[in-house]
Design an enzyme around this catalytic site. Sequence first.
Site, PDB file in Angstrom:
ATOM      1  N   ALA A   1       0.857  -1.188   0.000  1.00  0.00           N
ATOM      2  CA  ALA A   1       0.000   0.000   0.000  1.00  0.00           C
ATOM      3  C   ALA A   1       0.897   1.243   0.000  1.00  0.00           C
ATOM      4  O   ALA A   1       2.114   1.130   0.168  1.00  0.00           O
ATOM      5  CB  ALA A   1      -0.895   0.016   1.238  1.00  0.00           C
ATOM      6  N   LYS A   2       0.315   2.382  -0.189  1.00  0.00           N
ATOM      7  CA  LYS A   2       1.068   3.640  -0.048  1.00  0.00           C
ATOM      8  C   LYS A   2       0.073   4.763   0.180  1.00  0.00           C
ATOM      9  O   LYS A   2      -1.080   4.677  -0.250  1.00  0.00           O
ATOM     10  CB  LYS A   2       1.860   3.921  -1.328  1.00  0.00           C
ATOM     11  N   GLY A   3       0.523   5.813   0.850  1.00  0.00           N
ATOM     12  CA  GLY A   3      -0.332   6.956   1.090  1.00  0.00           C
ATOM     13  C   GLY A   3       0.391   8.243   0.750  1.00  0.00           C
ATOM     14  O   GLY A   3       1.623   8.267   0.654  1.00  0.00           O
TER      15      GLY A   3
END
Length: 422
Positions: free
Chosen positions: A106-108
């Site tokens: 994931a990444k934000g």
Amino acid sequence: MADESLNPWKIAQAQLDHAAEILQLEQSVHALLREPMREMHVTLGVRMDDGSTQIFKGFRVQHNDSRGPTKGGIRFHPDETIDTVRALAMWMTWKCSVVNIPLGGAKGGVICNPKIMSPTELERLSREYIRQVGHILGLDKDVPAPDVFTNPQIMAWMADEFAVIKGHNEFGMITGKPIPLGGSAGRTDATSRGLSICAALAAQRLSMPLEGATVAVQGFGNVGRHAVEILSKEYGAKVIATSDVTGGIYNPNGLDYDDLARHADAHGGLLEGYADTHDGVSAISNEELLTLDVDVLAPCAIEGQLRADNAPDVRARLIVEGANGPTTPEADRIFHENGILVVPDILANAGGVTVSYFEMVQNSYGYYWDLETVHERLGRTMTDAFHHVYEMTDQFGVDPRMGAYLVAVARVAEAVHLRGRA
Ligand code: NAD
């Protein structure tokens, strides 16, 4: 118009397409992995210190959770784009898989400039981000960490906001925390330690002793700085150049880490002015650093640094990628043709997420390991991963980046299959 060939999401999808072709992945599995599983776009209203309210855009992209809860950092950056976040999320899926930890990717990101925000503004932004995306986060769901322009303090505010919402502490919902809030020993330099282990193993493949080898490290942030420290102090390499956003410095007789660190600490983390105040050290540009006559080049700054225009001039025998995406696909081909050995980012910088995973494990059972244990387990994880990647590289006759993809994608595809998802 932006050059689409440099769009990281297009590059990430093309890399997967190539791996899928070699692995003869089923079309449905390939199609599933080609897109993020879930993505969230949020609008954050944040009260600024002058009483006004500023509106920020934020994202959280979960690429794939077939092997376990998703994991990946949060960036606060003015140039953040959804496509960069998507690419980084996909790369996290492969990175966790390469080192065989039971996590997905994931990444934000939040589009903002933290360099011009006060600590109280940053705190309010961090808490608002968790209020907006918190319901898709959690130890068993998705676990963020620091990345470009975010740090342990920001993780601490986020962990606290999550605890307030839940009504109890759940330290394992975020990693890279300060040690008093459940952080792990050895997290700060874990990425650079993993990178150094890879450099030593790759040097062995080239029958090149790392002790005494000349090294250039681009970037003197969290990754670059500790790479200079560990490679010179623990492996006896001669680091002759390093750099940051203000430019580079070069000393053919070797740079002294402690002195560099003292200078950076006294100058806002920057190396600016170092060459002017030290005999034998000259100022060079970031471009010059990349093409120095060195044994090892470690790009540890930002993406897109090694491209078709400068790759033919690179003279290092070994490139170890501390940064994410520092090499474009054209540059990769040139390095392969020129016999330069590359340790790709999803392997070379996986030490950070590996110790983040150790942090989650320690948070889960509330019992903390000493530094020696963290180093020993990190060493074993990185060494196993390195050997798997280069076995695959040799077996399929591909470049090491594709070797890493083959290891990673095959494991994720197997999990997708076992779940019956595609
Ligand atoms: P950081 O912000 O601490 O440091 C970045 C360094 O690069 C700084 O020295 C900065 O001055 C320099 N820099 C920025 N723009 C530059 C430019 N245009 N030219 C030359 N130098 C420039 O970030 P970091 O945590 O060290 O991350 C560096 C890279 O490593 C990023 O690609 C990041 O995604 C990747 N990475 C970091 C970790 C981690 O644990 N921190 C883990 C895996 C990958």
